[in-house]
Design a protein around this motif. Structure first.
Motif, PDB file in Angstrom:
ATOM      1  N   CYS A  81      14.401   1.995  -9.745  1.00  0.00           N
ATOM      2  CA  CYS A  81      13.574   1.024 -10.461  1.00  0.00           C
ATOM      3  C   CYS A  81      13.549   1.295 -11.967  1.00  0.00           C
ATOM      4  N   ALA A  82      13.769   0.234 -12.738  1.00  0.00           N
ATOM      5  CA  ALA A  82      13.675   0.353 -14.195  1.00  0.00           C
ATOM      6  C   ALA A  82      12.216   0.490 -14.624  1.00  0.00           C
ATOM      7  N   ARG A  83      11.335  -0.197 -13.908  1.00  0.00           N
ATOM      8  CA  ARG A  83       9.914  -0.165 -14.201  1.00  0.00           C
ATOM      9  C   ARG A  83       9.135  -0.032 -12.906  1.00  0.00           C
ATOM     10  N   VAL A  84       7.906   0.464 -13.029  1.00  0.00           N
ATOM     11  CA  VAL A  84       7.016   0.512 -11.868  1.00  0.00           C
ATOM     12  C   VAL A  84       5.670  -0.089 -12.244  1.00  0.00           C
ATOM     13  N   VAL A  85       5.125  -0.804 -11.288  1.00  0.00           N
ATOM     14  CA  VAL A  85       3.774  -1.347 -11.397  1.00  0.00           C
ATOM     15  C   VAL A  85       2.962  -0.688 -10.292  1.00  0.00           C
ATOM     16  N   ILE A  86       1.853  -0.049 -10.663  1.00  0.00           N
ATOM     17  CA  ILE A  86       1.026   0.662  -9.687  1.00  0.00           C
ATOM     18  C   ILE A  86      -0.310  -0.055  -9.562  1.00  0.00           C
ATOM     19  N   ILE A  87      -0.654  -0.415  -8.325  1.00  0.00           N
ATOM     20  CA  ILE A  87      -1.905  -1.118  -8.037  1.00  0.00           C
ATOM     21  C   ILE A  87      -2.806  -0.215  -7.210  1.00  0.00           C
ATOM     22  N   TYR A  88      -4.095  -0.285  -7.496  1.00  0.00           N
ATOM     23  CA  TYR A  88      -5.066   0.520  -6.761  1.00  0.00           C
ATOM     24  C   TYR A  88      -6.366  -0.270  -6.667  1.00  0.00           C
ATOM     25  N   ARG A  89      -6.838  -0.457  -5.444  1.00  0.00           N
ATOM     26  CA  ARG A  89      -8.056  -1.227  -5.188  1.00  0.00           C
ATOM     27  C   ARG A  89      -8.012  -2.601  -5.861  1.00  0.00           C
ATOM     28  N   GLY A  90      -6.834  -3.211  -5.780  1.00  0.00           N
ATOM     29  CA  GLY A  90      -6.684  -4.581  -6.246  1.00  0.00           C
ATOM     30  C   GLY A  90      -6.416  -4.751  -7.722  1.00  0.00           C
ATOM     31  N   ARG A  91      -6.363  -3.659  -8.476  1.00  0.00           N
ATOM     32  CA  ARG A  91      -6.159  -3.754  -9.918  1.00  0.00           C
ATOM     33  C   ARG A  91      -4.944  -2.947 -10.364  1.00  0.00           C
ATOM     34  N   ILE A  92      -4.294  -3.433 -11.396  1.00  0.00           N
ATOM     35  CA  ILE A  92      -3.116  -2.741 -11.922  1.00  0.00           C
ATOM     36  C   ILE A  92      -3.555  -1.517 -12.716  1.00  0.00           C
ATOM     37  N   MET A  93      -2.998  -0.365 -12.330  1.00  0.00           N
ATOM     38  CA  MET A  93      -3.319   0.902 -12.994  1.00  0.00           C
ATOM     39  C   MET A  93      -2.247   1.307 -13.997  1.00  0.00           C
ATOM     40  N   ALA A  94      -1.015   0.845 -13.791  1.00  0.00           N
ATOM     41  CA  ALA A  94       0.085   1.199 -14.702  1.00  0.00           C
ATOM     42  C   ALA A  94       1.175   0.147 -14.577  1.00  0.00           C
ATOM     43  N   ASP A  95       1.878  -0.088 -15.674  1.00  0.00           N
ATOM     44  CA  ASP A  95       3.006  -1.016 -15.702  1.00  0.00           C
ATOM     45  C   ASP A  95       3.922  -0.560 -16.834  1.00  0.00           C
ATOM     46  N   ASP A  96       4.929   0.246 -16.476  1.00  0.00           N
ATOM     47  CA  ASP A  96       5.774   0.843 -17.520  1.00  0.00           C
ATOM     48  C   ASP A  96       7.017   1.438 -16.851  1.00  0.00           C
ATOM     49  N   SER A  97       7.934   1.928 -17.661  1.00  0.00           N
ATOM     50  CA  SER A  97       9.079   2.657 -17.116  1.00  0.00           C
ATOM     51  C   SER A  97       8.604   4.026 -16.624  1.00  0.00           C
ATOM     52  N   VAL A  98       9.340   4.575 -15.649  1.00  0.00           N
ATOM     53  CA  VAL A  98       8.989   5.893 -15.130  1.00  0.00           C
ATOM     54  C   VAL A  98       9.051   6.922 -16.256  1.00  0.00           C
ATOM     55  N   TYR A 116      -9.631 -13.614  -2.929  1.00  0.00           N
ATOM     56  CA  TYR A 116     -10.870 -13.177  -2.298  1.00  0.00           C
ATOM     57  C   TYR A 116     -10.766 -13.317  -0.783  1.00  0.00           C
ATOM     58  N   TYR A 117     -11.294 -12.323  -0.077  1.00  0.00           N
ATOM     59  CA  TYR A 117     -11.546 -12.427   1.350  1.00  0.00           C
ATOM     60  C   TYR A 117     -13.021 -12.110   1.559  1.00  0.00           C
ATOM     61  N   ARG A 118     -13.755 -13.076   2.091  1.00  0.00           N
ATOM     62  CA  ARG A 118     -15.206 -12.905   2.285  1.00  0.00           C
ATOM     63  C   ARG A 118     -15.879 -12.493   0.982  1.00  0.00           C
ATOM     64  N   ASN A 119     -15.502 -13.155  -0.076  1.00  0.00           N
ATOM     65  CA  ASN A 119     -16.080 -12.951  -1.419  1.00  0.00           C
ATOM     66  C   ASN A 119     -15.775 -11.580  -2.022  1.00  0.00           C
ATOM     67  N   VAL A 120     -14.865 -10.843  -1.408  1.00  0.00           N
ATOM     68  CA  VAL A 120     -14.448  -9.546  -1.955  1.00  0.00           C
ATOM     69  C   VAL A 120     -13.040  -9.710  -2.535  1.00  0.00           C
ATOM     70  N   PRO A 121     -12.820  -9.339  -3.809  1.00  0.00           N
ATOM     71  CA  PRO A 121     -11.481  -9.483  -4.398  1.00  0.00           C
ATOM     72  C   PRO A 121     -10.543  -8.374  -3.928  1.00  0.00           C
ATOM     73  N   VAL A 122      -9.562  -8.728  -3.079  1.00  0.00           N
ATOM     74  CA  VAL A 122      -8.582  -7.732  -2.646  1.00  0.00           C
ATOM     75  C   VAL A 122      -7.453  -7.619  -3.665  1.00  0.00           C
ATOM     76  N   VAL A 123      -7.254  -8.668  -4.463  1.00  0.00           N
ATOM     77  CA  VAL A 123      -6.371  -8.635  -5.618  1.00  0.00           C
ATOM     78  C   VAL A 123      -7.186  -9.192  -6.782  1.00  0.00           C
ATOM     79  N   ASP A 124      -7.255  -8.436  -7.870  1.00  0.00           N
ATOM     80  CA  ASP A 124      -8.189  -8.770  -8.947  1.00  0.00           C
ATOM     81  C   ASP A 124      -7.466  -8.869 -10.290  1.00  0.00           C
ATOM     82  N   ARG A 125      -7.148 -10.084 -10.695  1.00  0.00           N
ATOM     83  CA  ARG A 125      -6.517 -10.380 -11.990  1.00  0.00           C
ATOM     84  C   ARG A 125      -5.228  -9.574 -12.209  1.00  0.00           C
TER      85      ARG A 125
END
Length: 254
Positions: A199-216, A10-19
């Protein structure tokens, strides 16, 4: 295995990275992607123990890195996004400093430093001050410094910034060789073409949350698109970029 588990910041009570949760396995290059402001840099700073998470853990081989930060840093090689170096040192002196700070015997440091400078085409400039180096040369020094102690974990944040085509091609081969040696590699980049190749796998983050985690390959199949660029666009970009580009051109002609 390097495990990012339920990280929240959190920065100023806003989650920039969320779980945020994902793993980086030995022998695998994991790409970490996201637009500016998505939480990539914050994740990297937590994973390298530069800042603390509000919640969650970073585990190496099942142990929280904060239980033994010195031991973790001995096993970590890190290339930061910005090439901040001691510009008054020469390239060789900088690597010697890094090696000695890591407790590597002087004879080994000197041999490895000279070998790395030779292999990265920097040896003719080894006695020149880093202040005189180009951005790409500085980046190659940073990569050399990250590899000097033969780390188990590599976190590479935009490592190809400013690097010429030949050095970038070498780096792609280098990543494959390092993965073949069982290294755990987290690769952060905006250059999707390189990520797709190495990369064997990619993890895609958007607005602090993971959107994808898999092989290309699996993501291509699931989303029925031919490239990582289109996967990325569908997951994180809500606008029709071609229309936006057209509108920009129109706006400057009005």
């Amino acid at each position: 295995m390097l495990e990012i588990r339920e990280l929240t910041k959190y920065y100023r009570n806003v989650p920039v990275v969320d779980r945020v949760s994902f793993v980086v396995r030995p022998g695998e290059v994991t790409g970490y992607l996201g637009p500016n402001g998505s939480g990539k840099s914050t994740t990297v700073k937590i994973a390298t123990a530069l800042i603390e998470a509000s919640r969650g853990q970073v585990l190496l081989d099942g142990r929280d890195i904060r239980g033994d930060l010195i031991g973790f840093r001995r096993r970590l090689g890190y290339v930061p996004e910005e090439a901040i170096l001691y510009s008054y040192l020469t390239g060789l002196e900088y690597l010697q400093l890094v090696g000695r700070l890591r407790g590597i015997p002087v004879s080994i440091v000197d041999r490895r430093a000279n070998n790395l400078l030779e292999l990265f085409s920097l040896h003719p400039y080894r006695h020149a001050p880093i202040a005189n180096y180009s951005k790409g040369m500085k980046q190659r020094v940073l990569i050399s410094a990250a590899l000097l102690h033969d780390p188990d974990v590599l976190i590479l944040d935009e490592p190809l910034s400013g690097i010429d085509v030949s050095s970038a091609q070498l780096f792609k081969y280098l990543l494959r060789e390092l993965a073949a040696q069982g290294k755990m590699i987290l690769y952060i980049s905006h250059v999707l073409e390189v990520v797709e190749r190495v990369c064997a796998r990619v993890v895609i983050i958007y607005r602090g949350r993971i959107m994808a985690d898999d092989s290309v390959e699996n993501l291509r199949s699931l989303m029925n698109v031919p490239s990582l660029e289109e996967i990325f666009s569908q997951l994180v970009e809500q606008r029709d970029l071609q229309s936006v580009a057209r509108d920009i051109v129109c706006s400057i002609r009005e």
